[in-house]
Motif scaffolding. Structure first.
Motif, PDB file in Angstrom:
ATOM      1  N   ASP A  16       0.852  -1.193   0.000  1.00 30.08           N
ATOM      2  CA  ASP A  16       0.000   0.000   0.000  1.00 30.08           C
ATOM      3  C   ASP A  16       0.886   1.240   0.000  1.00 30.08           C
ATOM      4  OD1 ASP A  16      -1.815   2.025   0.380  1.00 30.08           O
ATOM      5  OD2 ASP A  16      -2.843   1.072   2.066  1.00 30.08           O
ATOM      6  N   GLN A  17       0.901   1.964  -1.104  1.00 26.98           N
ATOM      7  CA  GLN A  17       1.768   3.133  -1.217  1.00 26.98           C
ATOM      8  C   GLN A  17       1.401   4.211  -0.203  1.00 26.98           C
ATOM      9  OE1 GLN A  17       2.811   4.561  -5.132  1.00 26.98           O
ATOM     10  NE2 GLN A  17       2.199   2.656  -6.097  1.00 26.98           N
ATOM     11  N   GLU A  18       0.165   4.233   0.238  1.00 25.52           N
ATOM     12  CA  GLU A  18      -0.264   5.227   1.221  1.00 25.52           C
ATOM     13  C   GLU A  18       0.451   5.025   2.561  1.00 25.52           C
ATOM     14  OE1 GLU A  18      -2.334   7.866   0.759  1.00 25.52           O
ATOM     15  OE2 GLU A  18      -2.205   7.318  -1.363  1.00 25.52           O
ATOM     16  N   LYS A  19       0.927   3.811   2.807  1.00 24.85           N
ATOM     17  CA  LYS A  19       1.615   3.507   4.059  1.00 24.85           C
ATOM     18  C   LYS A  19       3.129   3.737   3.955  1.00 24.85           C
ATOM     19  CE  LYS A  19      -1.779   0.031   5.499  1.00 24.85           C
ATOM     20  NZ  LYS A  19      -2.010  -1.395   5.821  1.00 24.85           N
ATOM     21  N   ASP A  20       3.608   4.018   2.762  1.00 14.48           N
ATOM     22  CA  ASP A  20       5.037   4.260   2.557  1.00 14.48           C
ATOM     23  C   ASP A  20       5.267   5.773   2.530  1.00 14.48           C
ATOM     24  OD1 ASP A  20       7.601   3.341   2.339  1.00 14.48           O
ATOM     25  OD2 ASP A  20       7.321   2.306   0.439  1.00 14.48           O
ATOM     26  N   LYS A  21       5.126   6.387   3.678  1.00  9.27           N
ATOM     27  CA  LYS A  21       5.157   7.846   3.789  1.00  9.27           C
ATOM     28  C   LYS A  21       6.547   8.408   3.480  1.00  9.27           C
ATOM     29  CE  LYS A  21       0.899   8.081   5.294  1.00  9.27           C
ATOM     30  NZ  LYS A  21      -0.193   8.622   4.429  1.00  9.27           N
ATOM     31  N   PRO A  22       6.615   9.497   2.715  1.00  5.98           N
ATOM     32  CA  PRO A  22       7.914  10.113   2.423  1.00  5.98           C
ATOM     33  C   PRO A  22       8.571  10.696   3.672  1.00  5.98           C
ATOM     34  CG  PRO A  22       6.118  11.484   1.633  1.00  5.98           C
ATOM     35  CD  PRO A  22       5.506  10.193   2.053  1.00  5.98           C
ATOM     36  N   GLN A 156       3.537  -4.326 -12.398  1.00  4.79           N
ATOM     37  CA  GLN A 156       2.153  -3.886 -12.568  1.00  4.79           C
ATOM     38  C   GLN A 156       1.234  -4.514 -11.512  1.00  4.79           C
ATOM     39  OE1 GLN A 156       1.629  -2.288 -16.999  1.00  4.79           O
ATOM     40  NE2 GLN A 156       1.507  -4.512 -16.902  1.00  4.79           N
ATOM     41  N   ASP A 157       1.849  -5.048 -10.486  1.00  3.95           N
ATOM     42  CA  ASP A 157       1.099  -5.607  -9.361  1.00  3.95           C
ATOM     43  C   ASP A 157       0.819  -4.483  -8.359  1.00  3.95           C
ATOM     44  OD1 ASP A 157      -0.062  -7.281  -7.476  1.00  3.95           O
ATOM     45  OD2 ASP A 157       1.865  -7.987  -6.684  1.00  3.95           O
ATOM     46  N   VAL A 158       0.018  -3.536  -8.796  1.00  2.21           N
ATOM     47  CA  VAL A 158      -0.257  -2.349  -7.975  1.00  2.21           C
ATOM     48  C   VAL A 158      -1.550  -2.589  -7.193  1.00  2.21           C
ATOM     49  CG1 VAL A 158      -0.609   0.140  -7.984  1.00  2.21           C
ATOM     50  CG2 VAL A 158       0.850  -0.913  -9.724  1.00  2.21           C
ATOM     51  N   GLN A 159      -1.416  -2.923  -5.935  1.00  3.55           N
ATOM     52  CA  GLN A 159      -2.550  -3.198  -5.059  1.00  3.55           C
ATOM     53  C   GLN A 159      -2.088  -3.028  -3.605  1.00  3.55           C
ATOM     54  OE1 GLN A 159      -2.264  -6.153  -3.106  1.00  3.55           O
ATOM     55  NE2 GLN A 159      -0.298  -6.655  -4.045  1.00  3.55           N
ATOM     56  N   PRO A 160      -2.999  -2.889  -2.662  1.00  2.00           N
ATOM     57  CA  PRO A 160      -2.623  -2.492  -1.306  1.00  2.00           C
ATOM     58  C   PRO A 160      -2.356  -3.616  -0.304  1.00  2.00           C
ATOM     59  CG  PRO A 160      -4.995  -2.370  -1.517  1.00  2.00           C
ATOM     60  CD  PRO A 160      -4.475  -2.821  -2.848  1.00  2.00           C
ATOM     61  N   HIS A 161      -2.288  -4.849  -0.752  1.00  2.00           N
ATOM     62  CA  HIS A 161      -2.184  -5.962   0.188  1.00  2.00           C
ATOM     63  C   HIS A 161      -0.772  -6.557   0.252  1.00  2.00           C
ATOM     64  CE1 HIS A 161      -6.500  -5.702   0.331  1.00  2.00           C
ATOM     65  NE2 HIS A 161      -6.575  -5.884  -0.980  1.00  2.00           N
ATOM     66  N   GLY A 162      -0.343  -6.874   1.460  1.00  2.62           N
ATOM     67  CA  GLY A 162       0.946  -7.529   1.635  1.00  2.62           C
ATOM     68  C   GLY A 162       2.123  -6.587   1.518  1.00  2.62           C
ATOM     69  N   LEU A 164       6.088  -5.757  -0.717  1.00  2.00           N
ATOM     70  CA  LEU A 164       6.873  -5.873  -1.943  1.00  2.00           C
ATOM     71  C   LEU A 164       8.282  -5.375  -1.650  1.00  2.00           C
ATOM     72  CD1 LEU A 164       6.701  -2.681  -2.538  1.00  2.00           C
ATOM     73  CD2 LEU A 164       4.757  -3.261  -3.988  1.00  2.00           C
ATOM     74  N   THR A 165       9.178  -5.528  -2.611  1.00  2.00           N
ATOM     75  CA  THR A 165      10.566  -5.120  -2.384  1.00  2.00           C
ATOM     76  C   THR A 165      10.756  -3.634  -2.664  1.00  2.00           C
ATOM     77  OG1 THR A 165      11.325  -5.517  -4.654  1.00  2.00           O
ATOM     78  CG2 THR A 165      11.356  -7.404  -3.117  1.00  2.00           C
ATOM     79  N   LEU A 166      11.865  -3.106  -2.185  1.00  2.14           N
ATOM     80  CA  LEU A 166      12.204  -1.712  -2.430  1.00  2.14           C
ATOM     81  C   LEU A 166      12.316  -1.437  -3.930  1.00  2.14           C
ATOM     82  CD1 LEU A 166      14.778   0.369  -0.442  1.00  2.14           C
ATOM     83  CD2 LEU A 166      14.709   0.507  -2.916  1.00  2.14           C
ATOM     84  N   LEU A 167      12.943  -2.346  -4.676  1.00  4.78           N
ATOM     85  CA  LEU A 167      13.048  -2.157  -6.127  1.00  4.78           C
ATOM     86  C   LEU A 167      11.677  -2.137  -6.785  1.00  4.78           C
ATOM     87  CD1 LEU A 167      16.034  -4.163  -7.695  1.00  4.78           C
ATOM     88  CD2 LEU A 167      15.818  -1.702  -7.334  1.00  4.78           C
ATOM     89  N   THR A 168      10.755  -2.971  -6.285  1.00 10.32           N
ATOM     90  CA  THR A 168       9.401  -2.976  -6.831  1.00 10.32           C
ATOM     91  C   THR A 168       8.710  -1.651  -6.547  1.00 10.32           C
ATOM     92  OG1 THR A 168       9.296  -5.365  -6.453  1.00 10.32           O
ATOM     93  CG2 THR A 168       7.235  -4.251  -6.955  1.00 10.32           C
ATOM     94  N   ARG A 169       8.904  -1.108  -5.341  1.00 11.98           N
ATOM     95  CA  ARG A 169       8.335   0.202  -5.024  1.00 11.98           C
ATOM     96  C   ARG A 169       8.849   1.251  -5.997  1.00 11.98           C
ATOM     97  NH1 ARG A 169       5.486   1.061  -1.103  1.00 11.98           N
ATOM     98  NH2 ARG A 169       4.186   0.232  -2.762  1.00 11.98           N
ATOM     99  N   LEU A 170      10.140   1.233  -6.288  1.00  8.36           N
ATOM    100  CA  LEU A 170      10.719   2.209  -7.208  1.00  8.36           C
ATOM    101  C   LEU A 170      10.122   2.081  -8.607  1.00  8.36           C
ATOM    102  CD1 LEU A 170      14.515   2.085  -6.222  1.00  8.36           C
ATOM    103  CD2 LEU A 170      12.918   3.962  -5.794  1.00  8.36           C
TER     104      LEU A 170
END
Length: 247
Positions: A16-22, A156-162, A164-170
């Motif tokens: 969930d990108q909303e939980k990865d606060k800058p 393209q696995d853009v969804q809020p569950h579970g 992912l790796t730092l590279l995937t976030r990038l």
């Protein structure tokens, strides 16, 4: 093994990108001169391979994705330590350049796999064996190759569950920003202007929209089908790309 987790971008992040606060919410403009790709033997080999295989518009897209990921990490997430010349920088560059290798005309129709899955498996071979690229120098160790492949497969696995790796976030940040303008608040306008001047977006929207349509036509079950209305969002972003979000 443990050291390679941070070295190669395998640290777990929330899906969930909303939980990865800058860490910093006021990014400054990053000049294009500070976003130059790495020049290691591996990066140079992968760059040459991608330039020879990808359509020009896709190749420039990949370079924009790399640039945006670097700018976001360095300005908003300094703890990532995505510094020029680091192993993480090299890994991120290879991820960005290879993430769409499965979309080439010869590859998209040559496999029943969703194109990002095929690209990940191809990347595993390519990164660890110079013969796959037809020569050159620079070989990735197993952990590095697998980290890059993981990110490509899940780009393209853009969804809020579970997680992912730092590279995937990038790769999520970079591709979504360039394709549909998402996450523009993480990058200063001046950064985007510089990146788009260096690697023009001309032709990209039509190119990628057609790719998505072709993938779904050939493989109605494809991973990209999970992103509802993707083609319309790509088209809406236009040739000016994320710049339209400040108009």
């Amino acid at each position: 093994m443990t050291d390679n987790v941070s070295k190669y971008g395998l640290s777990a992040r929330p899906a969930d990108q909303e939980k990865d606060k800058p860490e910093n919410t006021n990014p400054k403009s990053v000049p294009i001169s500070a976003l130059k790709p790495p020049t290691t033997p591996l990066a140079t080999r992968i760059d040459a391979y991608c330039k020879s295989k990808l359509p020009a518009a896709t190749y420039r897209h990949s370079l924009r994705v790399y640039s945006y990921g670097c700018a976001i990490a360095r300005e908003c997430y300094p703890s990532f330590a995505l510094t020029p010349g680091s192993a993480l920088d090299e890994s991120w560059f290879c991820t960005a350049m290879l993430h769409d290798i499965g979309t080439t005309p010869e590859h998209i129709s040559g496999t029943r796999l969703s194109y990002e899955f095929w690209a990940g498996y191809h990347a595993l071979d390519l990164l660890q064996d110079v013969k796959v690229s037809g020569g050159g120098e620079g070989v990735a160790e197993k952990d590095q190759a697998e980290s890059i492949a993981e990110a490509i497969i899940r780009h393209q696995d853009v969804q809020p569950h579970g997680k992912l790796t730092l590279l995937t976030r990038l790769i999520h940040w970079g591709t979504l920003l360039d394709n549909i303008g998402a996450g523009a608040e993480l990058v200063d306008r001046g950064t985007i202007e510089g990146v788009c001047e260096e690697y023009p977006r001309k032709g990209w929207c039509g190119c990628f929209k057609a790719t998505v349509e072709e993938e779904k036509k050939l493989k109605p079950y494809a991973m990209v089908s999970r992103i509802e209305g993707f083609e319309a969002l790509i088209e809406k972003n236009g040739e000016s790309g994320v710049m339209s979000h400040w108009d």
